[in-house]
Design a protein around this motif. Sequence first.
Motif, short mmCIF file in Angstrom:
data_model
loop_
_atom_site.label_atom_id
_atom_site.label_comp_id
_atom_site.label_asym_id
_atom_site.label_seq_id
_atom_site.Cartn_x
_atom_site.Cartn_y
_atom_site.Cartn_z
N ALA A 67 0.81 -1.22 0.00
CA ALA A 67 0.00 0.00 0.00
C ALA A 67 0.84 1.26 0.00
CB ALA A 67 -0.92 -0.01 1.22
N ASP A 68 2.14 1.17 0.32
CA ASP A 68 2.94 2.38 0.41
C ASP A 68 3.47 2.84 -0.94
OD1 ASP A 68 4.75 0.39 -0.08
OD2 ASP A 68 5.75 0.53 1.88
N GLY A 69 3.45 1.97 -1.97
CA GLY A 69 3.88 2.37 -3.30
C GLY A 69 5.37 2.28 -3.53
N PHE A 70 6.15 1.71 -2.60
CA PHE A 70 7.59 1.60 -2.78
C PHE A 70 7.97 0.30 -3.50
CE2 PHE A 70 7.50 4.57 0.86
CZ PHE A 70 8.25 5.59 0.32
N GLN A 71 7.23 -0.76 -3.25
CA GLN A 71 7.59 -2.07 -3.82
C GLN A 71 6.79 -2.33 -5.11
OE1 GLN A 71 6.85 -2.06 -0.29
NE2 GLN A 71 9.04 -1.75 0.03
N PHE A 72 7.39 -3.14 -5.97
CA PHE A 72 6.72 -3.63 -7.17
C PHE A 72 7.29 -5.01 -7.48
CE2 PHE A 72 10.41 -1.28 -8.56
CZ PHE A 72 10.96 -2.04 -9.58
N VAL A 73 6.54 -5.79 -8.25
CA VAL A 73 6.93 -7.16 -8.58
C VAL A 73 7.01 -7.30 -10.09
CG1 VAL A 73 6.12 -8.34 -6.51
CG2 VAL A 73 4.51 -7.84 -8.33
N LEU A 74 7.96 -8.11 -10.53
CA LEU A 74 8.18 -8.40 -11.94
C LEU A 74 8.25 -9.90 -12.13
CD1 LEU A 74 10.97 -5.78 -12.69
CD2 LEU A 74 8.71 -5.76 -13.73
N ALA A 75 7.71 -10.38 -13.24
CA ALA A 75 7.78 -11.80 -13.58
C ALA A 75 8.35 -11.94 -14.97
CB ALA A 75 6.39 -12.45 -13.52
N SER A 76 9.36 -12.80 -15.10
CA SER A 76 9.95 -13.13 -16.40
C SER A 76 9.56 -14.55 -16.76
CB SER A 76 11.47 -12.96 -16.35
OG SER A 76 12.05 -13.94 -15.52
N HIS A 77 10.21 -15.11 -17.77
CA HIS A 77 9.92 -16.49 -18.16
C HIS A 77 10.28 -17.48 -17.05
CE1 HIS A 77 8.65 -15.98 -22.31
NE2 HIS A 77 9.59 -15.07 -22.45
N SER A 78 11.26 -17.12 -16.21
CA SER A 78 11.74 -18.08 -15.23
C SER A 78 11.65 -17.61 -13.79
CB SER A 78 13.20 -18.45 -15.52
OG SER A 78 14.01 -17.28 -15.56
N LEU A 79 11.74 -16.30 -13.54
CA LEU A 79 11.84 -15.79 -12.19
C LEU A 79 10.74 -14.79 -11.87
CD1 LEU A 79 15.69 -15.18 -11.78
CD2 LEU A 79 14.37 -17.16 -11.05
N LEU A 80 10.44 -14.68 -10.58
CA LEU A 80 9.59 -13.65 -10.02
C LEU A 80 10.42 -12.86 -9.02
CD1 LEU A 80 6.78 -12.34 -9.41
CD2 LEU A 80 6.46 -14.13 -7.69
N VAL A 81 10.48 -11.54 -9.17
CA VAL A 81 11.34 -10.72 -8.33
C VAL A 81 10.51 -9.64 -7.66
CG1 VAL A 81 13.45 -11.13 -9.63
CG2 VAL A 81 11.96 -9.26 -10.31
N LEU A 82 10.86 -9.34 -6.41
CA LEU A 82 10.28 -8.26 -5.64
C LEU A 82 11.32 -7.15 -5.54
CD1 LEU A 82 8.08 -7.05 -3.71
CD2 LEU A 82 9.26 -8.26 -1.85
N CYS A 83 10.96 -5.94 -5.95
CA CYS A 83 11.89 -4.82 -6.00
C CYS A 83 11.35 -3.66 -5.17
CB CYS A 83 12.13 -4.37 -7.44
SG CYS A 83 12.76 -5.66 -8.52
N ASP A 84 12.28 -2.71 -4.87
CA ASP A 84 11.96 -1.50 -4.13
C ASP A 84 12.55 -0.31 -4.87
OD1 ASP A 84 12.04 0.67 -2.08
OD2 ASP A 84 11.30 -0.91 -0.76
#
Length: 826
Positions: free
Chosen positions: A342-359
């Motif tokens: 809810a704070d808007g700092f994190q986002f998630v990405l998915a590729s063909h092989s990995l799922l990553v959580l970023c800030d």
Amino acid sequence: MELSDEWKAYFPIGKSLDPPLLLSSSSSSCWLGPLLFIPKPKTHPKTLFSSPLIFPPLLPPPPRLSFSRFLSTSSVPYSTSFSIASRFGPYHDVDASSLLSHNCLHLLHCPDQNIALVFFTTGSNHDRIGFLAIHVQDNDFKILGDRNGDVFVSNNYFNHKILRILLNPVDDFEGISGDSVVGYLMACTLYAVHWYSVRIDKSSKTPSLDYLGCKLFKSSSIVSACCSPHLPEESLVLLENGALFLFDIESDVNCQKSNGYFKGSKLKVLLDDSSGSENYKWLGIEFSWHPRIFIVARSDAVFLVDFRLDKCNVICLAKVEMLSPYVVGEEDQFLAFSRAGADGFQFVLASHSLLVLCDVRKPMMPLLRWAHNLDNPCYIDVFMLSELRSQSRDDRYQGSTESGFCIILGSFWNCEFRLFCYGPSSACEGSIGMGISKFCKPFLAWDLPSDLLLSSQECHCGSCLVREEFSKGALPEWVDWQHKKDIVLGFGILNRDLSELVCESDEFGGFTLIRLMSSGRIEAQRYCASWDFVQKLDVSHREPLLNFEDSLLYSLGDDEYEFPKKFKYLNLDYLRGYLFGNLTKVLDSKMKKSCKAPLEKESFSLDFHEILCEKLKVCGFGRFRSSSALAIVFNDISLPTSIYEVTSRQMWATLPLELLLLAFSGYSELLDVPFDDKTMPLEFSVVPGLPQLPPFLLRKPSCRSTKWSHKVQPDDSLVGPVLPLPVLLTLHEFRNGCPDSEKTCEFSSEVELGLRCDEVMRAAAEKAIQDSSLLNNDQAISLADDRDEMWVDSQRSKPFLLYQPVGGIRSVQDIKKAVLKVARTL
């Protein structure tokens, strides 16, 4: 060696052994609680509404043939088709899964009204918006539709397919005529965006849509859009060429002209593409922690765009190269993108092989990585764990429930979804630790990812998974199995306030799922948190998972069939009776009906009887009738054969000639059988005049059969068997004096086959040579004298080698697979 959090994040969960950022359930179950979610046992999905208008069929997908292949298979000459295809340049196949790349069901909650609004696309081309209201009446969920009991439909239709719907709730305020505006709706087509305000009449609780305006883009198509969590009236639109547009609905409504078109503000963004790659495509856009800070995702990179000052500031947050060395192929790319938290700092990405959580505060340094093991995921969303574990009777895990998050990643086309849980470590549960976690966010992965079954009819045990894969593989390659199965096209999670009015609390909490099926049904299903994922459903094991019936996923078109339709039906009562184990009942009822009919003349002649006896004797079927010793059957074995083949040969040989006369026939008799000339010909095997390998019972049918002409006349060949062995065995049981239905129900041809296999297996074990050292020197023979007839008059029995599979539990199928081979020594 002690590693920093940045280095620990380089070890993906699911690909590396004992990743440092994984908090396993075995070591932390005392405070994490259950993180598996399954349909609540002993409950069934409730159909809230069913209508073809809810989700009309999609247009059929493009054929799976390339342009050049399509031309070459048509009547156009090859040289001409090749030249035409070359003029159009390279052809890119359109992926049929793109038709279901977005969630097709959206929920808008109205807490003060205890109502949830359900939105979806409708219309012949999915160019209108349909909606319903879910409310509680008599302690049950009820659907509120229009006056005719059908779905509400928007007055506007766009003549273009709506690709995605976005909802943005607002704080209630009074509208005209006592209406309350509860949110805004965005409907995106390929080149236009349309805005609505969502209203609810407080007295009748009837929802309505008010059209506000639209924006048409002519230069490029729309890739993504999002609503602002800070200002409900604002929204962003991302185009395929990378252009950004910011819209303020309130100001645009006040300034719009009579044409109803919004202008918006085009944001001037200069993205520094240092990679120099041109093989990328824009993926999505989201608001960050500030109303003028946005996160823009591309298939190869993610950027932070800051418009707080007059000058745009761009920062690269992530690149696809940072996924190395844990990528599947040489060229990976981002496939899905979403805001997290809810704070808007994190986002998630998915590729063909990995799922990553970023800030956004740590560019190029992902917080967590998972190996998702999904095929082309396109849907991604993040929920708080408190939304999935609400209404809990056990408050031991309240701390982890309030601080945890869940990422749902998957694909509606493949019907596969996985759940990834994460949150702070146990050390951060204190007041000081929680205060520090608000800034540095030391996130850990909570247990390994788990599957999320959106349909309660699915079962992930080994037998059901194998059966489902075989069912898919049995379809022709140009038929998508999604066209044959009722799949989930969209879902939403009902809020706790509305769910607790109907559903009882669970031990560890749960949630109520509202899902949209391709058959046009809206269902409600209760899920609960569980320690065990495997829940074997009796329905799944009794009936096939994939009932391959044509669903309404694709439209077959409006063109009428020009030719008259004629249908031919096959009577499969005997096959059905055999498959369900009641063949005796079917034969008993058929024989009782046939006995009431007048008797026909005898069709078997003495000549036919003599020919049949002679040919069966040549093929080895006659010698067993003079002796009851089972060992004689082994003298006919010359090549490796299975116990099942030996048993079948022995069972055929021991049948009385009266039944064999029913199992074989001549071509002249087949011509007397009434059949339609337009039906498929009757194909049977020809009984040979000399022994053949493989035996004629296992050979391919004849090519002529009943299709004869006046030029080619049928010969006197003997064909058969025209009746399968299970039918003959059951008739043999009737012949032995078991005609009544109550007694015949106890007989099973499959059980009889198993008993005979056991008998052959015991006899084979006695004659089989278990070790080559048991062979005496005088028994050794040369391969040059490898002749089967040398054993015919020999007093010694043939030496055999017996091979039996050892994997799994020994059953009738294992006995059938056992291989018996004549032993030869040099």
